[in-house]
Design a protein around this motif. Sequence first.
Motif, PDB file in Angstrom:
ATOM      1  N   ILE A  25       0.812  -1.009  -0.063  1.00  0.00           N
ATOM      2  CA  ILE A  25       0.046   0.062   0.086  1.00  0.00           C
ATOM      3  C   ILE A  25       1.018   1.330   0.106  1.00  0.00           C
ATOM      4  O   ILE A  25       0.719   2.115  -0.814  1.00  0.00           O
ATOM      5  N   CYS A  26       1.844   1.029   0.778  1.00  0.00           N
ATOM      6  CA  CYS A  26       2.957   2.117   0.793  1.00  0.00           C
ATOM      7  C   CYS A  26       3.482   2.622  -0.288  1.00  0.00           C
ATOM      8  O   CYS A  26       3.832   3.735  -0.994  1.00  0.00           O
ATOM      9  N   ARG A  46       0.506  -3.590 -10.090  1.00  0.00           N
ATOM     10  CA  ARG A  46      -0.371  -4.740  -9.736  1.00  0.00           C
ATOM     11  C   ARG A  46       0.012  -5.244  -8.225  1.00  0.00           C
ATOM     12  O   ARG A  46       0.929  -5.989  -8.465  1.00  0.00           O
ATOM     13  N   LEU A  47      -0.696  -4.727  -7.725  1.00  0.00           N
ATOM     14  CA  LEU A  47      -0.294  -5.172  -6.143  1.00  0.00           C
ATOM     15  C   LEU A  47      -1.532  -5.945  -5.636  1.00  0.00           C
ATOM     16  O   LEU A  47      -2.789  -5.908  -6.112  1.00  0.00           O
ATOM     17  N   GLN A  68     -15.989   0.542 -15.779  1.00  0.00           N
ATOM     18  CA  GLN A  68     -14.667  -0.031 -15.938  1.00  0.00           C
ATOM     19  C   GLN A  68     -13.647   1.011 -15.364  1.00  0.00           C
ATOM     20  O   GLN A  68     -12.710   0.560 -14.477  1.00  0.00           O
ATOM     21  N   ARG A  69     -13.810   2.337 -15.590  1.00  0.00           N
ATOM     22  CA  ARG A  69     -12.975   3.515 -14.894  1.00  0.00           C
ATOM     23  C   ARG A  69     -13.095   3.311 -13.404  1.00  0.00           C
ATOM     24  O   ARG A  69     -12.046   3.487 -12.674  1.00  0.00           O
ATOM     25  N   VAL A  70     -14.064   3.170 -12.839  1.00  0.00           N
ATOM     26  CA  VAL A  70     -14.303   3.065 -11.578  1.00  0.00           C
ATOM     27  C   VAL A  70     -13.612   1.626 -10.929  1.00  0.00           C
ATOM     28  O   VAL A  70     -12.998   1.796  -9.840  1.00  0.00           O
ATOM     29  N   SER A  71     -13.996   0.632 -11.689  1.00  0.00           N
ATOM     30  CA  SER A  71     -13.286  -0.529 -11.149  1.00  0.00           C
ATOM     31  C   SER A  71     -11.713  -0.565 -11.292  1.00  0.00           C
ATOM     32  O   SER A  71     -11.390  -0.916 -10.331  1.00  0.00           O
ATOM     33  N   ILE A  72     -11.131   0.374 -11.966  1.00  0.00           N
ATOM     34  CA  ILE A  72      -9.524   0.683 -12.014  1.00  0.00           C
ATOM     35  C   ILE A  72      -9.302   1.060 -10.728  1.00  0.00           C
ATOM     36  O   ILE A  72      -8.164   1.038 -10.208  1.00  0.00           O
ATOM     37  N   ILE A  73     -10.137   2.368 -10.476  1.00  0.00           N
ATOM     38  CA  ILE A  73      -9.784   3.289  -9.140  1.00  0.00           C
ATOM     39  C   ILE A  73      -9.713   2.181  -7.956  1.00  0.00           C
ATOM     40  O   ILE A  73      -8.883   2.297  -7.218  1.00  0.00           O
ATOM     41  N   GLU A  74     -10.827   1.498  -7.878  1.00  0.00           N
ATOM     42  CA  GLU A  74     -10.906   0.901  -6.751  1.00  0.00           C
ATOM     43  C   GLU A  74     -10.057  -0.381  -6.590  1.00  0.00           C
ATOM     44  O   GLU A  74      -9.641  -0.979  -5.262  1.00  0.00           O
ATOM     45  N   MET A  75      -9.563  -1.045  -7.727  1.00  0.00           N
ATOM     46  CA  MET A  75      -8.592  -2.257  -7.744  1.00  0.00           C
ATOM     47  C   MET A  75      -7.204  -1.687  -7.442  1.00  0.00           C
ATOM     48  O   MET A  75      -6.554  -2.430  -6.586  1.00  0.00           O
ATOM     49  N   LYS A  76      -6.901  -0.306  -7.584  1.00  0.00           N
ATOM     50  CA  LYS A  76      -5.471   0.141  -7.598  1.00  0.00           C
ATOM     51  C   LYS A  76      -5.545   1.475  -6.672  1.00  0.00           C
ATOM     52  O   LYS A  76      -4.623   2.254  -7.085  1.00  0.00           O
ATOM     53  N   TRP A  77      -6.404   1.246  -5.654  1.00  0.00           N
ATOM     54  CA  TRP A  77      -6.697   2.439  -4.890  1.00  0.00           C
ATOM     55  C   TRP A  77      -5.499   3.133  -4.132  1.00  0.00           C
ATOM     56  O   TRP A  77      -5.154   4.417  -3.914  1.00  0.00           O
ATOM     57  N   MET A 108     -11.242  12.437  -1.266  1.00  0.00           N
ATOM     58  CA  MET A 108     -10.920  13.350  -2.165  1.00  0.00           C
ATOM     59  C   MET A 108      -9.674  13.229  -3.272  1.00  0.00           C
ATOM     60  O   MET A 108      -9.477  13.306  -4.530  1.00  0.00           O
ATOM     61  N   CYS A 109      -8.692  12.180  -2.705  1.00  0.00           N
ATOM     62  CA  CYS A 109      -7.718  11.899  -3.435  1.00  0.00           C
ATOM     63  C   CYS A 109      -8.139  10.878  -4.577  1.00  0.00           C
ATOM     64  O   CYS A 109      -7.699  11.125  -5.805  1.00  0.00           O
ATOM     65  N   LEU A 110      -9.019   9.967  -4.319  1.00  0.00           N
ATOM     66  CA  LEU A 110      -9.572   9.180  -5.388  1.00  0.00           C
ATOM     67  C   LEU A 110     -10.366   9.823  -6.555  1.00  0.00           C
ATOM     68  O   LEU A 110     -10.197   9.653  -7.432  1.00  0.00           O
ATOM     69  N   LEU A 111     -11.078  10.910  -6.112  1.00  0.00           N
ATOM     70  CA  LEU A 111     -11.935  11.550  -6.901  1.00  0.00           C
ATOM     71  C   LEU A 111     -11.041  12.725  -7.578  1.00  0.00           C
ATOM     72  O   LEU A 111     -11.482  12.678  -8.894  1.00  0.00           O
ATOM     73  N   TYR A 112      -9.951  13.191  -7.342  1.00  0.00           N
ATOM     74  CA  TYR A 112      -9.026  13.804  -8.144  1.00  0.00           C
ATOM     75  C   TYR A 112      -8.462  13.076  -9.144  1.00  0.00           C
ATOM     76  O   TYR A 112      -8.220  13.329 -10.181  1.00  0.00           O
TER      77      TYR A 112
END
Length: 340
Positions: free
Chosen positions: A8-9, A288-289, A232-241, A210-214
């Motif tokens: 995560i870090c 890919r984490l 698909q765009r939201v899924s990428i954000i959630e997978m690699k948050w 706010m970080c994820l939204l930006y």
Amino acid sequence: MSNTFQHICLGIVNGFRDNVLGALKVYKMDAKTETEPTKKSEEELTTLARRRAVKKPSKEKENSKERAPRITQRIFLCCAWNGGIFWMSILLFNSVLLPGLQWLTILLAGHSSSVMVWGWIGPVLSWVFSALWILPLFVLTKVVNNFWFQDIADAAYRKSRGRPQLPNISVFIADMVFSLLMQSLFLMQGMIAHFLPIPAVGQVIGVLHMCLLYSLYSFEYKWINMGLEVHQRVSIIEMKWPYFCGFGLPMAILTSLPSSFVVSGCVFSILFPLSIVSANEADENNHRLDYYQLKLFGPVIRISNALFNHSFKGQRSRRSVTTDASNRHGQTSETSTSKR
């Protein structure tokens, strides 16, 4: 557990680095465009276009190159409008004009009388300035920035990735309406989470939102040009948050420093074009984490789907009622005609 925390870090650090260093590639993109002629564009020319290009004077070619705006020029115009005109006017009013009028009031009315006079003159001047200058300019800036942001994103995408995929107009409009509704609800969700009674936890969750939204704001231009839908765009954000949290962290920190909402919007409008270029140059697929998918967008997506489907069903029901009424009217007219 420690391995997951390290991942995560690492994702946060990589996202932060890509945002900061990606903005420096603007000059390289413009320099690459100027020094390297595009062979692909020459191959795509027709025979008639090649003959016209040969007959065209070299001076006209140079003038056409000079007229083609670069990405750095677009970003400079955007920063000059938001920072040089909008933000500077607010600073001059609050730091120069209001103190000058207050000093003039003290000079004319005396210190004791000026306190009472300035008590109602100062708020009136601030209200008039906000109503007649800040509010109209704020609305105009939002409209102008949308065109500039899209122009910068398209230019950066063409120079580094080629032609964008053009979606269907109706699908594109529906996608943008759904995305705007979802982002507005996600912003409200982050503001509600910020006020959680648990100490420090609410602030961390609010900053994460706010970080994820930006990051979604920044990468959405590239993903739309690539043909990715909103889910698909939201899924990428959630997978690699973690990566996207680090990518949006500089913008979240800098926009939270001003106390004024309008000034914070100016800071966002100045820095956001650089984030668009950074997102266009970033390769988020390399990160890919193996960590749990953070489904923060789940509640707002369900609400958006419900509202979207409800409005769509309402439109369909109204259309069906109109169609039934027209059919009944047609049957009635045919019956009256037959009776006659």
